[in-house]
Design an enzyme around this catalytic site. Structure first.
Site, PDB file in Angstrom:
ATOM      1  N   HIS A   4       1.868   4.412  -2.937  1.00 21.44           N
ATOM      2  CA  HIS A   4       2.003   5.868  -2.776  1.00 21.44           C
ATOM      3  C   HIS A   4       3.378   6.330  -3.250  1.00 21.44           C
ATOM      4  O   HIS A   4       3.501   7.318  -3.988  1.00 21.44           O
ATOM      5  CB  HIS A   4       1.826   6.261  -1.303  1.00 21.44           C
ATOM      6  CG  HIS A   4       0.435   6.090  -0.781  1.00 21.44           C
ATOM      7  ND1 HIS A   4      -0.677   6.495  -1.476  1.00 21.44           N
ATOM      8  CD2 HIS A   4      -0.018   5.590   0.402  1.00 21.44           C
ATOM      9  CE1 HIS A   4      -1.760   6.242  -0.752  1.00 21.44           C
ATOM     10  NE2 HIS A   4      -1.382   5.678   0.384  1.00 21.44           N
ATOM     11  N   HIS A  27       0.840  -1.203   0.000  1.00 19.39           N
ATOM     12  CA  HIS A  27       0.000   0.000   0.000  1.00 19.39           C
ATOM     13  C   HIS A  27       0.875   1.252   0.000  1.00 19.39           C
ATOM     14  O   HIS A  27       0.705   2.163  -0.828  1.00 19.39           O
ATOM     15  CB  HIS A  27      -0.906  -0.031   1.245  1.00 19.39           C
ATOM     16  CG  HIS A  27      -1.655   1.227   1.506  1.00 19.39           C
ATOM     17  ND1 HIS A  27      -3.031   1.314   1.452  1.00 19.39           N
ATOM     18  CD2 HIS A  27      -1.240   2.481   1.845  1.00 19.39           C
ATOM     19  CE1 HIS A  27      -3.423   2.532   1.722  1.00 19.39           C
ATOM     20  NE2 HIS A  27      -2.340   3.272   1.986  1.00 19.39           N
ATOM     21  N   GLU A  28       1.822   1.291   0.927  1.00 19.69           N
ATOM     22  CA  GLU A  28       2.720   2.454   1.011  1.00 19.69           C
ATOM     23  C   GLU A  28       3.636   2.537  -0.203  1.00 19.69           C
ATOM     24  O   GLU A  28       3.970   3.632  -0.665  1.00 19.69           O
ATOM     25  CB  GLU A  28       3.544   2.381   2.301  1.00 19.69           C
ATOM     26  CG  GLU A  28       2.722   2.440   3.576  1.00 19.69           C
ATOM     27  CD  GLU A  28       1.923   3.730   3.693  1.00 19.69           C
ATOM     28  OE1 GLU A  28       2.363   4.771   3.160  1.00 19.69           O
ATOM     29  OE2 GLU A  28       0.842   3.694   4.321  1.00 19.69           O
ATOM     30  N   ASP A  42     -29.752 -44.246  -8.148  1.00 19.04           N
ATOM     31  CA  ASP A  42     -29.508 -44.529  -9.574  1.00 19.04           C
ATOM     32  C   ASP A  42     -30.804 -44.864 -10.305  1.00 19.04           C
ATOM     33  O   ASP A  42     -30.849 -45.746 -11.185  1.00 19.04           O
ATOM     34  CB  ASP A  42     -28.508 -45.685  -9.728  1.00 19.04           C
ATOM     35  CG  ASP A  42     -27.155 -45.361  -9.136  1.00 19.04           C
ATOM     36  OD1 ASP A  42     -26.777 -44.178  -9.175  1.00 19.04           O
ATOM     37  OD2 ASP A  42     -26.492 -46.282  -8.617  1.00 19.04           O
TER      38      ASP A  42
END
Length: 415
Positions: free
Chosen positions: A25, A21-22, A212
């Site tokens: 930036h 995240h950083e 079946d």
């Protein structure tokens, strides 16, 4: 040990997400020519660092996030050195500042989308046609899946030694059989079967089924268990009969996709997740009393918010129970939520800076149209009381959720 490993792995995944995240930036700021002086993983004392160019990179002693320092984020910042005035962030066009401030959330969204795409092509995403309500499950055909045991008490847990075997398995019923009658009472749906079985006294019962395409009957010794009334999971329990089976839905719970189709499926699932996140955030104020009740001794509401501590504990549980899909879906949900939350138009969140930038732009445009002098930049110092209020409320809510997650955590598996 596996629980501890899961906790460590999930905590590491969160730390990597926040660090990226950083980095989002930092990289966008550098790409536009803004000056970034520091990028660190963690907080507190510096353990290790190096400087490359004008930026110092390093690791701090407390691994609870990270930060990057962009010079001149606001006109009131005094960190701009002589000669760097033009590189102060607040001087850049609003669209560039918007990209830089939203890059952190975009990183979280990218992590969530990549993980979802991988899940879609490997193990599949939840099937949108799969029943999602009790009414939907009750309307399903009464096709059974044999349970490994019968849990007598009213508890959602895995089978343990000493639990009685499934009556259906002992009677040689098989997964995929469709129940058609119990003691001569016809059933067509899963809801019908539950109602009839619970209304039948414990002991020997005749169960008609189709396997079946061939009809047959079996003598089943129904078990006696403690369960709340159907449709009221918090109601008082009473003794009822159990066949020792689960529903085998007519539609698969998950759908795997090819590499190309997975893009569309990921987009659809993301849209659903966005709606759910919006609804969850709207309900947060309503859930505060339930969080407080959980701290003071009441049963924890599964729909209450959790903190990073709670999410990490759930990650540990997932690994302990070899539920890696749950682990990665937690990772997806957390990244998506953090991405949305950071875009809220409140300081000190990224969305608050974006909102102010566009407010300045709109105000300047309006004043130019009406012939008035541009009032200039917003004074962040005047907004500090509001910022402190947001920090105080957010901090109190975080403390409340962390306390609830420590004292009375949400659990997905019995431990």
């Amino acid at each position: 040990m596996s629980y501890l490993l899961g906790v460590v792995l999930f905590a590491l995944a969160i730390l990597i997400s926040v660090s990226l995240h950083e980095a989002g930036h930092m990289l966008t700021a550098k790409a536009f020519g803004m000056k970034v002086t520091r990028y660190f993983v963690g907080f507190g004392p510096t353990l290790w660092s190096f400087k490359r160019g004008e930026t110092e990179y390093g690791i701090k002693g407390i691994p609870l996030g990270g930060f990057c320092k962009i010079v001149g984020m606001t006109p009131q910042d005094d960190d701009v050195e002589p000669g760097d005035e033009k590189r102060a962030m607040w001087r850049y066009p609003v669209w560039k500042r918007t990209i830089v401030m939203s890059a952190g959330s975009i990183t979280h969204f990218a992590l969530a989308l990549i993980a979802l795409w991988i899940i879609a092509v490997s193990v599949g995403l939840p099937n949108p046609k799969f029943p999602s309500t009790e009414a939907g499950f009750r309307a399903e055909p009464a096709v059974i899946a044999i349970a490994p045991c019968v849990v007598v008490e009213n508890a959602a847990r895995a089978c343990e030694s000493g639990d009685p075997a499934s009556p259906a398995e002992k009677a040689q019923l098989k997964s995929g059989d469709r129940i058609t009658a119990v003691n001569g009472k016809p059933v067509s749906t899963w809801g019908d079967m539950l109602d009839v079985v619970r209304a039948t006294p414990p002991g020997t019962a005749t169960v008609a089924y189709v396997r079946d395409g061939n009809p047959a009957e079996a003598r089943v010794d129904l078990a006696s268990v403690q369960r709340p009334p159907l449709g009221d999971p918090k109601g008082a329990t009473s003794a009822v009969s159990a066949l020792g089976v689960a529903l085998s839905p007519s539609t698969p719970a998950r759908v795997e996709y090819g590499p190309v189709a997975a893009f569309g499926a990921t987009a659809d699932f993301t849209g659903t997740m966005a709606v759910q996140t919006a609804h969850a955030m709207q309900r947060i104020p309503q859930k505060v009393p339930a969080l407080w009740s959980a701290i003071t001794g009441s049963e924890r509401d599964m729909d209450t918010p959790i903190s990073v501590v709670g999410a990490t504990r759930l990650g540990g549980e997932a690994v302990e129970n070899n539920a890696w899909l749950v682990f990665f879906m937690l990772f997806v949900s957390l990244n998506f939520f953090i991405g949305v939350f950071n875009l809220l138009p409140l300081l000190p969140l990224d969305g608050g800076h974006i909102a102010i930038a566009w407010f300045e732009r709109a105000r300047s445009w309006l004043y130019a149209r009406i012939g008035r002098t541009d009032p200039g930049r917003v004074d962040y110092l005047k907004l500090m009381p509001v910022t402190y209020a947001v920090i105080l409320i957010g901090g109190a809510f975080t403390l409340l959720t962390v306390t609830a997650d420590v004292i009375n955590p949400i659990t997905l598996f019995s431990r």
